[in-house]
Design an enzyme around this catalytic site. Structure first.
Site, mmCIF file in Angstrom:
data_model
loop_
_atom_site.group_PDB
_atom_site.id
_atom_site.type_symbol
_atom_site.label_atom_id
_atom_site.label_comp_id
_atom_site.label_asym_id
_atom_site.label_seq_id
_atom_site.Cartn_x
_atom_site.Cartn_y
_atom_site.Cartn_z
ATOM 1 N N GLU A 140 0.828 -1.217 0.000
ATOM 2 C CA GLU A 140 0.000 0.000 0.000
ATOM 3 C C GLU A 140 0.856 1.257 0.000
ATOM 4 O O GLU A 140 0.366 2.345 -0.277
ATOM 5 C CB GLU A 140 -0.967 0.002 1.189
ATOM 6 C CG GLU A 140 -2.153 -0.923 0.987
ATOM 7 C CD GLU A 140 -2.856 -0.723 -0.359
ATOM 8 O OE1 GLU A 140 -3.447 0.346 -0.539
ATOM 9 O OE2 GLU A 140 -2.811 -1.621 -1.218
ATOM 10 N N ARG A 159 19.141 8.053 -21.032
ATOM 11 C CA ARG A 159 19.240 8.546 -22.415
ATOM 12 C C ARG A 159 19.734 9.995 -22.488
ATOM 13 O O ARG A 159 20.214 10.424 -23.535
ATOM 14 C CB ARG A 159 17.880 8.461 -23.117
ATOM 15 C CG ARG A 159 17.396 7.040 -23.348
ATOM 16 C CD ARG A 159 15.993 7.047 -23.938
ATOM 17 N NE ARG A 159 15.925 7.833 -25.163
ATOM 18 C CZ ARG A 159 16.258 7.382 -26.363
ATOM 19 N NH1 ARG A 159 16.660 6.139 -26.507
ATOM 20 N NH2 ARG A 159 16.181 8.170 -27.407
ATOM 21 N N ASP A 208 14.880 14.409 -31.054
ATOM 22 C CA ASP A 208 13.705 13.660 -30.651
ATOM 23 C C ASP A 208 12.513 14.602 -30.559
ATOM 24 O O ASP A 208 12.538 15.578 -29.836
ATOM 25 C CB ASP A 208 13.937 12.972 -29.296
ATOM 26 C CG ASP A 208 12.956 11.841 -29.088
ATOM 27 O OD1 ASP A 208 11.744 12.121 -29.100
ATOM 28 O OD2 ASP A 208 13.394 10.695 -28.933
HETATM 29 C C1 9D3 Z 1 -5.951 2.861 -3.055
HETATM 30 C C2 9D3 Z 1 -4.857 3.796 -3.224
HETATM 31 N N1 9D3 Z 1 -3.809 3.333 -4.152
HETATM 32 C C3 9D3 Z 1 -2.975 4.527 -4.472
HETATM 33 C C4 9D3 Z 1 -3.424 5.196 -5.737
HETATM 34 C C5 9D3 Z 1 -2.983 2.293 -3.514
HETATM 35 C C6 9D3 Z 1 -1.755 1.908 -4.251
HETATM 36 C C7 9D3 Z 1 -1.800 1.487 -5.565
HETATM 37 C C8 9D3 Z 1 -0.660 1.075 -6.212
HETATM 38 C C9 9D3 Z 1 -0.550 1.921 -3.593
HETATM 39 C C10 9D3 Z 1 0.594 1.508 -4.249
HETATM 40 C C11 9D3 Z 1 0.542 1.074 -5.546
HETATM 41 C C12 9D3 Z 1 1.755 0.601 -6.211
HETATM 42 N N2 9D3 Z 1 2.213 1.561 -7.226
HETATM 43 C C13 9D3 Z 1 3.372 2.162 -7.137
HETATM 44 O O1 9D3 Z 1 4.106 1.910 -6.207
HETATM 45 C C14 9D3 Z 1 3.736 3.148 -8.126
HETATM 46 C C15 9D3 Z 1 3.048 3.650 -9.270
HETATM 47 C C16 9D3 Z 1 1.765 3.347 -9.833
HETATM 48 O O2 9D3 Z 1 0.995 2.510 -9.370
HETATM 49 N N3 9D3 Z 1 1.398 4.025 -10.954
HETATM 50 C C17 9D3 Z 1 2.177 4.958 -11.552
HETATM 51 N N4 9D3 Z 1 3.374 5.279 -11.059
HETATM 52 C C18 9D3 Z 1 3.777 4.622 -9.925
HETATM 53 S S1 9D3 Z 1 5.233 4.906 -9.164
HETATM 54 C C19 9D3 Z 1 4.954 3.783 -8.002
#
Ligand code: 9D3
Length: 252
Positions: free
Chosen positions: A116, A153, A168
């Site tokens: 989480e 990059r 780019d």
């Molecule tokens: C219910 C709330 N959620 C947050 C929006 C919980 C949650 C979802 C997914 C907590 C951690 C995660 C794991 N995702 C990442 O660690 C993460 C992430 C992503 O899910 N999307 C885009 N960039 C990133 S950078 C790290």
């Protein structure tokens, strides 16, 4: 440039760094990527990295001490203080602008979030949180790899052709123009159609080709990502082409 990655899935990072442009740069020592297993910074028998959230609720939270110990160890490895990034859905959205800014740092530490999230107190050691987009992933490992790829990059010598980095289209805020290679005609369209390369690209007229590419890049950006035009760096010619594209009533 040096990257230190802290993760509970070191193999996932190592595996992805084993092929491609970044891998080649690591071999040449243009880049240094060191992957650290968060479990190596635990002190208990079972190498526990997560725990239940105070206050209750679903999911687990990354414990603070292993992350602090990892950061302490990584900061000892070199003289300069590195910039510490945390991958997180709450972070700054990664754009080419952010990529260019991060590329000016000599050292980046990437803390990969999981479950989480991470204990809030870890943020006292974090310079910036980065998200790669508004969709839900399982953790920060893929985002860390995206950050490494995009930022690497920017480092001189990582991409063989410096010209292609400079040119780019995204660097200037436009989508790319269409690309073609041989053969000039190929079967394989729907209903057995022969698909041809636009004549202009085989004309040898480089001024005309340049103009065609500019027009196509602008037309595509207008059709697919009009939001980009607000901040794109356009030259006089491109501004004129864009006016033509937006004022033509007979288009589409
Ligand atoms: C219910 C709330 N959620 C947050 C929006 C919980 C949650 C979802 C997914 C907590 C951690 C995660 C794991 N995702 C990442 O660690 C993460 C992430 C992503 O899910 N999307 C885009 N960039 C990133 S950078 C790290």
């Amino acid at each position: 440039m040096r990257f230190d990655v802290v993760t509970i899935f070191p193999a996932m990072i190592q595996q992805a760094l084993g092929a491609g442009i970044v891998s080649r740069a690591i071999e040449r020592k243009t880049l240094n990527v060191v992957v650290h297993d968060l479990r190596d910074f635990t002190t208990d028998k079972h190498r526990v990295v997560d725990d239940m959230p105070y206050g209750g609720g679903p999911g687990m939270v990354l414990k603070p001490e292993p992350l602090f110990r990892a950061l302490d160890a990584i900061e000892q490895l070199e003289e300069s203080r590195p910039t510490v990034l945390l991958t997180s859905p709450q972070g700054t959205l990664l754009t080419q602008r952010v990529v260019e800014r991060l590329g000016r740092q000599p050292r980046l530490v990437l803390l990969c979030g999981r479950y989480e999230g991470v204990d809030e107190r870890v943020r006292s050691r974090v310079d910036e949180e980065i998200s790669i987009g508004d969709y839900v992933l399982s953790g920060g490992e893929l985002p860390a790899l995206v950050i490494i790829d995009a930022v690497a990059r920017m480092v001189p010598g990582v991409v063989g052709d410096e010209q292609s980095v400079a040119e780019d289209s995204f660097g200037r805020g436009l989508l790319d123009f269409p690309h073609y290679t041989r053969p000039a005609e190929v079967a394989g369209g729907t209903e057995g159609q022969t698909l041809r390369v636009p004549d202009v690209l085989m004309s040898g007229n480089h001024a005309e080709i340049r103009r065609w590419r500019k027009r196509e890049a602008l037309a595509r950006t207008l059709a697919r990502r009009p939001d980009l035009l607000a901040t794109a760096e356009l030259d006089d010619d491109e501004r004129k082409l864009l006016r033509e594209l937006t004022t033509r009533r007979d288009s589409q």
